[in-house]
Design a protein around this motif. Structure first.
Motif, PDB file in Angstrom:
ATOM      1  N   ASP A 211      -8.935  -3.814   1.745  1.00 55.18           N
ATOM      2  CA  ASP A 211     -10.134  -3.038   2.097  1.00 55.18           C
ATOM      3  C   ASP A 211     -10.325  -2.856   3.599  1.00 55.18           C
ATOM      4  O   ASP A 211     -10.764  -1.818   4.049  1.00 55.18           O
ATOM      5  CB  ASP A 211     -11.393  -3.729   1.540  1.00 55.18           C
ATOM      6  CG  ASP A 211     -11.544  -3.488   0.050  1.00 55.18           C
ATOM      7  OD1 ASP A 211     -10.835  -2.611  -0.475  1.00 55.18           O
ATOM      8  OD2 ASP A 211     -12.372  -4.175  -0.578  1.00 55.18           O
ATOM      9  N   CYS A 212     -10.026  -3.884   4.386  1.00 53.74           N
ATOM     10  CA  CYS A 212     -10.329  -3.795   5.809  1.00 53.74           C
ATOM     11  C   CYS A 212      -9.179  -3.173   6.589  1.00 53.74           C
ATOM     12  O   CYS A 212      -9.278  -2.978   7.800  1.00 53.74           O
ATOM     13  CB  CYS A 212     -10.715  -5.151   6.395  1.00 53.74           C
ATOM     14  SG  CYS A 212      -9.312  -6.242   6.688  1.00 53.74           S
TER      15      CYS A 212
ATOM     16  N   ASP B 215      -5.661  -4.731  -2.507  1.00 54.58           N
ATOM     17  CA  ASP B 215      -6.681  -3.739  -2.147  1.00 54.58           C
ATOM     18  C   ASP B 215      -6.673  -3.438  -0.643  1.00 54.58           C
ATOM     19  O   ASP B 215      -6.753  -2.297  -0.235  1.00 54.58           O
ATOM     20  CB  ASP B 215      -8.081  -4.222  -2.540  1.00 54.58           C
ATOM     21  CG  ASP B 215      -8.228  -4.353  -4.054  1.00 54.58           C
ATOM     22  OD1 ASP B 215      -7.314  -3.890  -4.757  1.00 54.58           O
ATOM     23  OD2 ASP B 215      -9.240  -4.912  -4.515  1.00 54.58           O
TER      24      ASP B 215
ATOM     25  N   GLN C  65     -19.593  -2.486   8.906  1.00 58.18           N
ATOM     26  CA  GLN C  65     -18.502  -3.460   9.086  1.00 58.18           C
ATOM     27  C   GLN C  65     -18.476  -4.052  10.491  1.00 58.18           C
ATOM     28  O   GLN C  65     -18.162  -5.221  10.681  1.00 58.18           O
ATOM     29  CB  GLN C  65     -17.148  -2.795   8.850  1.00 58.18           C
ATOM     30  CG  GLN C  65     -16.838  -2.484   7.412  1.00 58.18           C
ATOM     31  CD  GLN C  65     -15.418  -1.942   7.260  1.00 58.18           C
ATOM     32  OE1 GLN C  65     -14.464  -2.536   7.736  1.00 58.18           O
ATOM     33  NE2 GLN C  65     -15.290  -0.807   6.600  1.00 58.18           N
TER      34      GLN C  65
ATOM     35  N   THR D  47      -8.793  -9.268   0.781  1.00 56.45           N
ATOM     36  CA  THR D  47      -8.460  -8.549  -0.461  1.00 56.45           C
ATOM     37  C   THR D  47      -6.977  -8.130  -0.499  1.00 56.45           C
ATOM     38  O   THR D  47      -6.613  -7.203  -1.200  1.00 56.45           O
ATOM     39  CB  THR D  47      -9.359  -7.315  -0.694  1.00 56.45           C
ATOM     40  OG1 THR D  47      -9.148  -6.394   0.380  1.00 56.45           O
ATOM     41  CG2 THR D  47     -10.815  -7.689  -0.781  1.00 56.45           C
TER      42      THR D  47
ATOM     43  N   VAL E 253     -16.099   1.159   2.941  1.00 54.07           N
ATOM     44  CA  VAL E 253     -15.355   0.923   1.709  1.00 54.07           C
ATOM     45  C   VAL E 253     -16.346   0.589   0.591  1.00 54.07           C
ATOM     46  O   VAL E 253     -15.991   0.020  -0.419  1.00 54.07           O
ATOM     47  CB  VAL E 253     -14.319  -0.195   1.915  1.00 54.07           C
ATOM     48  CG1 VAL E 253     -13.288  -0.213   0.804  1.00 54.07           C
ATOM     49  CG2 VAL E 253     -13.587  -0.021   3.242  1.00 54.07           C
TER      50      VAL E 253
ATOM     51  N   VAL F  95       0.850  -1.205   0.000  1.00 54.81           N
ATOM     52  CA  VAL F  95       0.000   0.000   0.000  1.00 54.81           C
ATOM     53  C   VAL F  95       0.884   1.253   0.000  1.00 54.81           C
ATOM     54  O   VAL F  95       0.665   2.181  -0.775  1.00 54.81           O
ATOM     55  CB  VAL F  95      -0.962  -0.026   1.214  1.00 54.81           C
ATOM     56  CG1 VAL F  95      -1.673   1.311   1.361  1.00 54.81           C
ATOM     57  CG2 VAL F  95      -1.971  -1.164   1.060  1.00 54.81           C
TER      58      VAL F  95
END
Lengths: 120, 337
Positions: free
Chosen positions: A53-54, A51, B41, A62, B117, A43
């Protein structure tokens, strides 16, 4: 004596080289700070295809990568839950890992990770 | 058409606390979320995982945090529109017309995007050929189980949804359960049951296999599965079901004309407004120098965005800052003395 920075450097590298290989074969060599995860290294260095995402809480799958056998066994072992998340990844196999669960250390200098075609 | 002071997109912790702040300053709002429950989430990804960095709450789970936030906004009686997704946002004489997938329409001067997201969507099969049957015989959720009666059903996945449906449908259909490894992440009792049913040949169990292809002329006829050694098998299938959990996708938000930086929306840090007047972004979906993806940051962002909304919802009034400890107006809104 211990405060001497050169003394330290001889034992712990500040940066570790990680090689990210995109699905199309394109290689990215990144210097990742010791202690960060392979995901964070990707990143921070704008490497496409991870990705995350979390944000690294092992709850999205991801940041999935493949690690070939020569490196796979040197990685820190999977913790509980990583395989459960990998079930949900895009085309997982026995070389799959979540890159947010791989902490970068000296032992992994030169680690090659292969990024899947896509994350979803 | 529902008229409101603000539409909040996303019912996660950030959206919920922003609703609270709107209520405190006397504005109304409507909250839309794609999930069937409140919490985002926190509830979908980690309801049982402890969170340790909510100010003044040493430890709480995603579920506890959500329940407390719901409790905190109860006095305002805001409406939730769950199982629905904001599809389109159109500007009409300074107001935003917000349209949802289920056909609801809102008229509002403010839209607050607190979408994390993106919205949660089922993860789909990687095979291209599965797209052709998507929604007809390749399914990712079940609405009416009677369609499977006396049919061949191939179920993929190793979690509770896959196991529960395999057990349930084995009563009325010929079920194959396919999973990529020997271990299942579903409840131990369900795993046990699956193994029993497999032993009795009621369920065909294939572990270390994944999907390779789906085939059929017009309607689905068979599914091809493969293992890592490259061996493949062909199974008869009228339906193929995939249960691989949910993935967050930005979805329609990307088409609203907002500036995007990777998957995030740049905002100013004065009121968290985007490049569009009256559209705000808060929580994980917004970005600015120094952004931290923490719930506590989302709370702060929501508080400031709510004040930003006031300007457009009450153009002729001046916003007055008040403390909840001291203001009788706020106490009235909260229904406390």
């Amino acid at each position: 004596m211990i405060t001497c920075p050169i003394f330290f450097c001889a034992y712990i590298k500040a940066m570790v080289k990680i090689i990210y290989i995109e699905h199309n074969g394109k290689e990215h060599v990144a210097e990742v700070q010791n202690g960060l995860t392979v995901m964070e290294g990707a990143v921070q260095n704008d490497i496409p295809g991870i990705d995350a995402d979390c944000g690294g809480s092992m709850s999205c799958a991801t940041c999935h990568v493949y690690v070939k056998e020569d490196w796979y066994d040197k990685l820190p072992k999977k913790e509980m839950g990583e395989d459960d998340m990998l079930d949900q990844a895009y085309e997982p196999n026995s070389n799959s890992r979540l890159s947010c669960q791989i902490s970068v250390s000296d032992d992994l200098d030169g680690l090659k990770v292969h990024i899947p075609e896509k994350q979803v | 058409m529902i008229k409101t002071d603000a539409v909040i997109v996303g019912a996660g912790p950030t959206g919920l606390f922003c609703a609270h702040q709107l209520g405190i300053i006397g504005l109304t709002c409507e909250i839309v979320d794609n999930l069937d429950k409140i919490g985002g989430q926190c509830i979908e990804l980690y309801p049982d995982k402890p969170i340790y960095d909510i100010p003044a709450v040493p430890k709480c789970t995603g579920e506890e945090l959500t329940n407390n936030l719901i409790e905190q906004i109860k006095p305002f009686k805001f409406n939730f529109h769950l199982n629905d997704r904001v599809q389109e946002i159109i500007n009409e004489n300074g107001n935003w017309i917000v349209k949802t997938t289920n056909g609801k329409k809102f008229k509002t001067p403010n839209v607050v995007i607190a979408g994390g997201v993106g919205s949660f969507e089922p993860r789909k099969f990687p095979t291209k050929s599965a797209e052709k049957f998507d929604g007809t015989s390749v399914l990712y959720s079940i609405k009416d189980k009677t369609i499977f009666k006396d049919k061949f059903v191939a179920i993929f996945g190793g979690g509770d949804s896959a196991l529960d449906w395999a057990i349930e449908l084995s009563n009325i259909s010929k079920v194959s359960l396919i999973h990529r490894r020997d271990e299942f992440r579903g409840a131990p009792a369900s795993v046990q049951k699956i193994k029993e049913l497999s032993k009795k040949n009621i369920i065909n169990l294939f572990t270390k296999y994944s999907i390779k292809d789906v085939k059929g002329n017009g309607s689905l006829e068979e599914v091809e599965i493969k293992n890592e050694e490259g061996e493949s098998k062909i199974l008869k299938a009228d339906y193929v079901l995939g249960f691989f959990g949910l993935i967050m996708q930005l979805g329609p938000i990307a088409e609203w004309g907002l500036n995007l930086d990777k998957k995030a929306i740049p905002v100013n840090t004065e009121n968290f407004e985007t490049n569009k007047k009256g559209i705000f972004a808060i929580g994980d979906i917004c970005t600015y120098p120094g952004k931290l993806k923490l719930i506590l940051s989302g709370f702060h962002e929501g508080a400031l965005a709510a004040r930003g909304c006031f300007k457009y919802a009450r153009p002729n009034e001046k916003y007055r800052f008040e403390f909840t400890t001291a203001s009788n107006t706020i106490k009235d809104r909260l229904g406390v003395k």
